[in-house]
Design an enzyme around this catalytic site. Structure first.
Site, PDB file in Angstrom:
ATOM      1  N   TYR A 155       5.034 106.706 -16.797  1.00  0.00           N
ATOM      2  CA  TYR A 155       3.708 106.970 -16.227  1.00  0.00           C
ATOM      3  C   TYR A 155       2.654 106.142 -16.951  1.00  0.00           C
ATOM      4  O   TYR A 155       1.810 105.484 -16.321  1.00  0.00           O
ATOM      5  CB  TYR A 155       3.395 108.461 -16.336  1.00  0.00           C
ATOM      6  N   SER A 171      -5.707 106.673 -15.280  1.00  0.00           N
ATOM      7  CA  SER A 171      -5.587 107.879 -16.100  1.00  0.00           C
ATOM      8  C   SER A 171      -6.004 107.521 -17.521  1.00  0.00           C
ATOM      9  O   SER A 171      -5.988 106.340 -17.907  1.00  0.00           O
ATOM     10  CB  SER A 171      -4.125 108.353 -16.085  1.00  0.00           C
TER      11      SER A 171
END
Length: 228
Positions: A152, A139
């Protein structure tokens, strides 16, 4: 082309798009995910592209389940040509001191332990083949701060480190390890983030397919960013 791809988290979003993109290129696809109607649907979609689809119930954070899944895939389809470590979860909205250890551990287990377990389970068969690619879906949170979502970000930063380290271990074996780092993708996971979508899951899947099948071997160790 013929071959075998393994995609984790294939039931929706980037995983589903990647599974279909690889199936369109002629690869049989093993679909490792938690049992659900969506897993059944993507299995049917892959089969309609005239390639084999093998749904395998699997929690990627479980060592035993991953080991059983890998054994089943190799037995039925053979050693994978492509691994797409896509399965991931997010638990956003809490600051570090408000995040429970259980919530932290859950994110790390799926997003970072999962790719390690899946890679570890399939690597012996892939090394015996002497050719293959492992593509890890990170990401933009692999490269920037993510306040309120540190678990995350930590998992995705760690995934890039894992991918690059694995790439160095695999030099000279015929295998490559590559990370793909999309930005804001129009998927269910983006909901509630406050960020508008900048790209579709299909666009990310195109880059995954390129990394898996078309990129030169020298791309190994790269983290391919998509900012939209």
């Amino acid at each position: 082309m013929s071959g075998v791809a393994v995609v984790t988290g294939p039931s929706r979003g980037i995983g589903r798009a990647a599974a279909l993109a690889l199936a369109r290129r002629g690869l049989s696809v093993a679909l490792l995910g938690r049992p659900s109607p969506r897993l059944d649907e993507v299995t049917d979609e892959v089969r309609r592209l005239d390639v084999s689809a093998l749904p395998v119930p699997c929690d990627v954070a479980s060592e035993d389940q991953v080991a059983r899944a890998a054994a089943e895939v190799v037995a039925w389809l053979g050693a994978p040509h492509v691994i797409v470590n896509n399965a991931g979860i997010v638990r956003r909205g809490t600051r570090v001191h408000e995040t429970s250890p259980a919530a932290w551990d859950e994110v790390i287990a799926v997003n970072l332990r999962g790719p390690y377990l899946v890679s570890r389970a399939f690597l012996p068969a892939m090394l015996a083949r002497g050719r293959g690619r492992l593509v890890h879906v990170g990401s933009i949170s692999s490269t920037i701060a993510s306040p309120g979502n540190a678990s995350y970000a930590a998992s995705k930063w760690g995934l890039v480190g894992f991918s690059k380290s694995l790439a160095e271990e695999l030099r000279g074996t015929g295998l490559q390890s590559i990370a793909v780092l999309p930005g804001s993708v129009d998927t269910d996971m983006l909901a509630g983030s406050g960020f508008p979508p900048q790209m579709s899951a299909d666009e990310v899947a195109q880059l995954i397919a390129y990394a898996a099948l078309d990129a030169p071997d020298a791309v190994t160790g790269s983290a391919l960013e998509m900012f939209g």
